[in-house]
Write a protein that holds these residues in place. Sequence first.
Motif, PDB file in Angstrom:
ATOM      1  N   VAL A 126     -33.064 -12.541  49.989  1.00 23.33           N
ATOM      2  CA  VAL A 126     -32.549 -13.114  51.226  1.00 23.33           C
ATOM      3  C   VAL A 126     -31.118 -13.614  51.059  1.00 23.33           C
ATOM      4  CG1 VAL A 126     -32.824 -14.988  52.894  1.00 23.33           C
ATOM      5  CG2 VAL A 126     -34.829 -13.708  52.102  1.00 23.33           C
ATOM      6  N   PHE A 127     -30.882 -14.318  49.955  1.00 21.56           N
ATOM      7  CA  PHE A 127     -29.612 -15.011  49.809  1.00 21.56           C
ATOM      8  C   PHE A 127     -28.573 -14.220  49.027  1.00 21.56           C
ATOM      9  CE2 PHE A 127     -32.521 -18.391  50.910  1.00 21.56           C
ATOM     10  CZ  PHE A 127     -31.769 -19.141  51.777  1.00 21.56           C
ATOM     11  N   LEU A 128     -28.981 -13.136  48.422  1.00 21.93           N
ATOM     12  CA  LEU A 128     -28.039 -12.368  47.626  1.00 21.93           C
ATOM     13  C   LEU A 128     -26.842 -11.870  48.440  1.00 21.93           C
ATOM     14  CD1 LEU A 128     -27.802 -11.537  44.662  1.00 21.93           C
ATOM     15  CD2 LEU A 128     -28.669  -9.289  45.309  1.00 21.93           C
ATOM     16  N   PRO A 129     -27.050 -11.370  49.661  1.00 26.50           N
ATOM     17  CA  PRO A 129     -25.890 -10.883  50.413  1.00 26.50           C
ATOM     18  C   PRO A 129     -24.797 -11.922  50.584  1.00 26.50           C
ATOM     19  CG  PRO A 129     -27.906 -10.157  51.463  1.00 26.50           C
ATOM     20  CD  PRO A 129     -28.316 -11.103  50.365  1.00 26.50           C
ATOM     21  N   SER A 130     -25.166 -13.146  50.946  1.00 25.46           N
ATOM     22  CA  SER A 130     -24.137 -14.171  51.136  1.00 25.46           C
ATOM     23  C   SER A 130     -23.519 -14.553  49.799  1.00 25.46           C
ATOM     24  CB  SER A 130     -24.730 -15.392  51.828  1.00 25.46           C
ATOM     25  OG  SER A 130     -25.579 -16.086  50.962  1.00 25.46           O
ATOM     26  N   TRP A 131     -24.342 -14.589  48.783  1.00 22.94           N
ATOM     27  CA  TRP A 131     -23.845 -14.833  47.427  1.00 22.94           C
ATOM     28  C   TRP A 131     -22.787 -13.789  47.043  1.00 22.94           C
ATOM     29  CZ3 TRP A 131     -25.259 -18.744  44.049  1.00 22.94           C
ATOM     30  CH2 TRP A 131     -24.913 -18.588  42.710  1.00 22.94           C
ATOM     31  N   GLU A 132     -23.087 -12.559  47.318  1.00 24.36           N
ATOM     32  CA  GLU A 132     -22.158 -11.480  46.953  1.00 24.36           C
ATOM     33  C   GLU A 132     -20.881 -11.548  47.776  1.00 24.36           C
ATOM     34  OE1 GLU A 132     -22.008  -9.479  44.526  1.00 24.36           O
ATOM     35  OE2 GLU A 132     -23.880 -10.253  43.698  1.00 24.36           O
ATOM     36  N   GLN A 133     -21.035 -11.930  49.035  1.00 19.45           N
ATOM     37  CA  GLN A 133     -19.841 -12.056  49.868  1.00 19.45           C
ATOM     38  C   GLN A 133     -18.934 -13.158  49.354  1.00 19.45           C
ATOM     39  OE1 GLN A 133     -20.616 -12.303  54.074  1.00 19.45           O
ATOM     40  NE2 GLN A 133     -20.218 -10.105  54.177  1.00 19.45           N
ATOM     41  N   LEU A 134     -19.541 -14.275  48.938  1.00 18.46           N
ATOM     42  CA  LEU A 134     -18.725 -15.352  48.376  1.00 18.46           C
ATOM     43  C   LEU A 134     -18.015 -14.862  47.118  1.00 18.46           C
ATOM     44  CD1 LEU A 134     -17.702 -18.209  48.244  1.00 18.46           C
ATOM     45  CD2 LEU A 134     -19.841 -18.911  47.171  1.00 18.46           C
ATOM     46  N   ARG A 135     -18.717 -14.069  46.342  1.00 21.04           N
ATOM     47  CA  ARG A 135     -18.086 -13.537  45.131  1.00 21.04           C
ATOM     48  C   ARG A 135     -16.859 -12.683  45.478  1.00 21.04           C
ATOM     49  NH1 ARG A 135     -19.450 -12.367  40.010  1.00 21.04           N
ATOM     50  NH2 ARG A 135     -21.615 -13.037  40.276  1.00 21.04           N
ATOM     51  N   VAL A 136     -17.025 -11.849  46.495  1.00 18.17           N
ATOM     52  CA  VAL A 136     -15.901 -11.009  46.909  1.00 18.17           C
ATOM     53  C   VAL A 136     -14.724 -11.868  47.361  1.00 18.17           C
ATOM     54  CG1 VAL A 136     -15.137  -9.367  48.663  1.00 18.17           C
ATOM     55  CG2 VAL A 136     -17.344  -9.034  47.512  1.00 18.17           C
ATOM     56  N   ILE A 137     -15.052 -12.890  48.148  1.00 15.57           N
ATOM     57  CA  ILE A 137     -13.992 -13.784  48.625  1.00 15.57           C
ATOM     58  C   ILE A 137     -13.273 -14.445  47.454  1.00 15.57           C
ATOM     59  CG2 ILE A 137     -13.570 -15.937  49.876  1.00 15.57           C
ATOM     60  CD1 ILE A 137     -15.867 -15.158  51.759  1.00 15.57           C
ATOM     61  N   LEU A 138     -14.055 -14.935  46.493  1.00 16.54           N
ATOM     62  CA  LEU A 138     -13.445 -15.626  45.358  1.00 16.54           C
ATOM     63  C   LEU A 138     -12.618 -14.660  44.515  1.00 16.54           C
ATOM     64  CD1 LEU A 138     -16.404 -17.972  44.328  1.00 16.54           C
ATOM     65  CD2 LEU A 138     -14.194 -18.645  45.291  1.00 16.54           C
ATOM     66  N   GLN A 139     -13.128 -13.470  44.364  1.00 21.66           N
ATOM     67  CA  GLN A 139     -12.372 -12.470  43.612  1.00 21.66           C
ATOM     68  C   GLN A 139     -11.015 -12.218  44.273  1.00 21.66           C
ATOM     69  OE1 GLN A 139     -13.643 -10.899  40.636  1.00 21.66           O
ATOM     70  NE2 GLN A 139     -11.415 -10.655  40.539  1.00 21.66           N
ATOM     71  N   GLU A 140     -11.061 -12.129  45.595  1.00 20.24           N
ATOM     72  CA  GLU A 140      -9.818 -11.912  46.341  1.00 20.24           C
ATOM     73  C   GLU A 140      -8.884 -13.117  46.201  1.00 20.24           C
ATOM     74  OE1 GLU A 140      -9.590  -9.022  47.451  1.00 20.24           O
ATOM     75  OE2 GLU A 140      -7.745  -9.018  48.660  1.00 20.24           O
ATOM     76  N   CYS A 141      -9.477 -14.323  46.229  1.00 18.63           N
ATOM     77  CA  CYS A 141      -8.680 -15.528  46.024  1.00 18.63           C
ATOM     78  C   CYS A 141      -7.978 -15.474  44.679  1.00 18.63           C
ATOM     79  CB  CYS A 141      -9.565 -16.775  46.098  1.00 18.63           C
ATOM     80  SG  CYS A 141     -10.046 -17.265  47.764  1.00 18.63           S
ATOM     81  N   GLN A 142      -8.700 -15.037  43.688  1.00 17.06           N
ATOM     82  CA  GLN A 142      -8.121 -14.985  42.352  1.00 17.06           C
ATOM     83  C   GLN A 142      -7.037 -13.899  42.259  1.00 17.06           C
ATOM     84  OE1 GLN A 142     -10.576 -13.866  38.816  1.00 17.06           O
ATOM     85  NE2 GLN A 142     -10.165 -15.952  38.166  1.00 17.06           N
ATOM     86  N   ASP A 143      -7.329 -12.744  42.822  1.00 19.17           N
ATOM     87  CA  ASP A 143      -6.371 -11.644  42.751  1.00 19.17           C
ATOM     88  C   ASP A 143      -5.059 -12.008  43.434  1.00 19.17           C
ATOM     89  OD1 ASP A 143      -8.238 -10.237  41.391  1.00 19.17           O
ATOM     90  OD2 ASP A 143      -8.861  -8.973  43.078  1.00 19.17           O
ATOM     91  N   LYS A 144      -5.200 -12.636  44.582  1.00 24.34           N
ATOM     92  CA  LYS A 144      -3.988 -12.991  45.326  1.00 24.34           C
ATOM     93  C   LYS A 144      -3.449 -14.361  44.941  1.00 24.34           C
ATOM     94  CE  LYS A 144      -4.949 -10.167  49.405  1.00 24.34           C
ATOM     95  NZ  LYS A 144      -5.117 -10.132  50.882  1.00 24.34           N
TER      96      LYS A 144
END
Lengths: 201, 201
Positions: A126-144
């Motif tokens: 149930v919660f994995l999708p939102s978890w993964e989305q947060l990961r993507v967001i954080l990855q983008e935060c780090q990259d930029k």
Amino acid sequence: MSQFKQTRGNEKNKEVKDQILSAAKLLFAEKGYEGTTVRQICQEADVSLALVSYHFGGKENVFFHLFEPIRQLFMNMKYDLSDPLCALRSFCKQFIIFRNEEHELIRILQQELVMNSPRLEMLTDVFLPSWEQLRVILQECQDKKAIGFPSVDAALNFIMGTLMQSHNNAFLNRTQSELSSEKIADLAVSFIINGLQATQE
Amino acid sequence: MSQFKQTRGNEKNKEVKDQILSAAKLLFAEKGYEGTTVRQICQEADVSLALVSYHFGGKENVFFHLFEPIRQLFMNMKYDLSDPLCALRSFCKQFIIFRNEEHELIRILQQELVMNSPRLEMLTDVFLPSWEQLRVILQECQDKKAIGFPSVDAALNFIMGTLMQSHNNAFLNRTQSELSSEKIADLAVSFIINGLQATQE
DNA sequence: ATCAATTTTAAACAAACGTTTTGAACATCT
DNA sequence: AGATGTTCAAAACGTTTGTTTAAAATTGAT
């Protein structure tokens, strides 16, 4: 063909399945899954004992049905990654608002997590999708380089841990104050992002 | 008059009561109180089923015995209030060290808290002394303006909440790193006190 | 109104729980 | 060695659990 079934007890007119789900949600949040008996659920829902098995096929399926709306909600979340910091704020804010609306489910989730329950696999789904989305967001935060933190995983744990326990956090849970829930969510988001940056050095 | 009882199984020579307590601590921490059966405990401890009731008078008394050393430890804690900030650091550090040594008990406590268990009253008795000491320290911090925070109660909740969930916090739990547990505790203390101050404004 | 399908009820079910019982094995003391 | 109190193991105990059964009640279509 009357639109109303015979009203039972105090003018409730909900379907039996909804009555069972509501009672189960409250009781699970209060006493835990194993601490809640089917008999308690049916008594609280004011229905007969056998109806849990009849309508849902068992206690565990009642539990699963409670999280079905959440699964669909989380699967449809989208964030604009062009401004990752804004996306991060938006994510946290939405989660906090969700927590305020569905604090029983959050509480149940906390219980299941800390108990290592056999139902964690389903909850992960149930919660994995939102978890993964947060990961993507954080990855983008780090990259930029939008915000600094040691590692994406560490930041992920920090944010989710803080969000999950936030209703125990006096600084994230000023529901008794004069502020609107919008303002409260904004405050909490600032708290979390400040906390995240504070872990940098 | 032999000093050894007949060794049972793999050369363990612990008393039966200790074997039961050890097994119960591990199983309670892993599966929760209600999720752990007396039969599981006795199987893990490699003793007969009836011995839990015989030696302890029941499953619940095993649970209580697990916290007896903690009660005595917490009752004997003393802090020098002449430097309240130092006392606060010392308190947090001791708690974190204790958590690292007895993470099973902390985990059990978390479970009982989130489950609203019927055993919370007893657990409150155990942890209340340290709770009250922290309150005294924080009150002194506020009186002497050693550190700023909105209210003693809010700070209390923040600190205890952070300390309790700290083993889930990637920034407070770098046990896999090269640092000594002393250094880790110091880092965590700084994190908490910084977080406390960050809540000021 | 009648009939079939669905829903509800009360009772019973097997399984698992914590605890108790019973008697045997053990240690300790005289 | 013999007596006594303690410790242990196997079995059984009474509850409580989630679930199922079988009959009754209700619903909906013809």
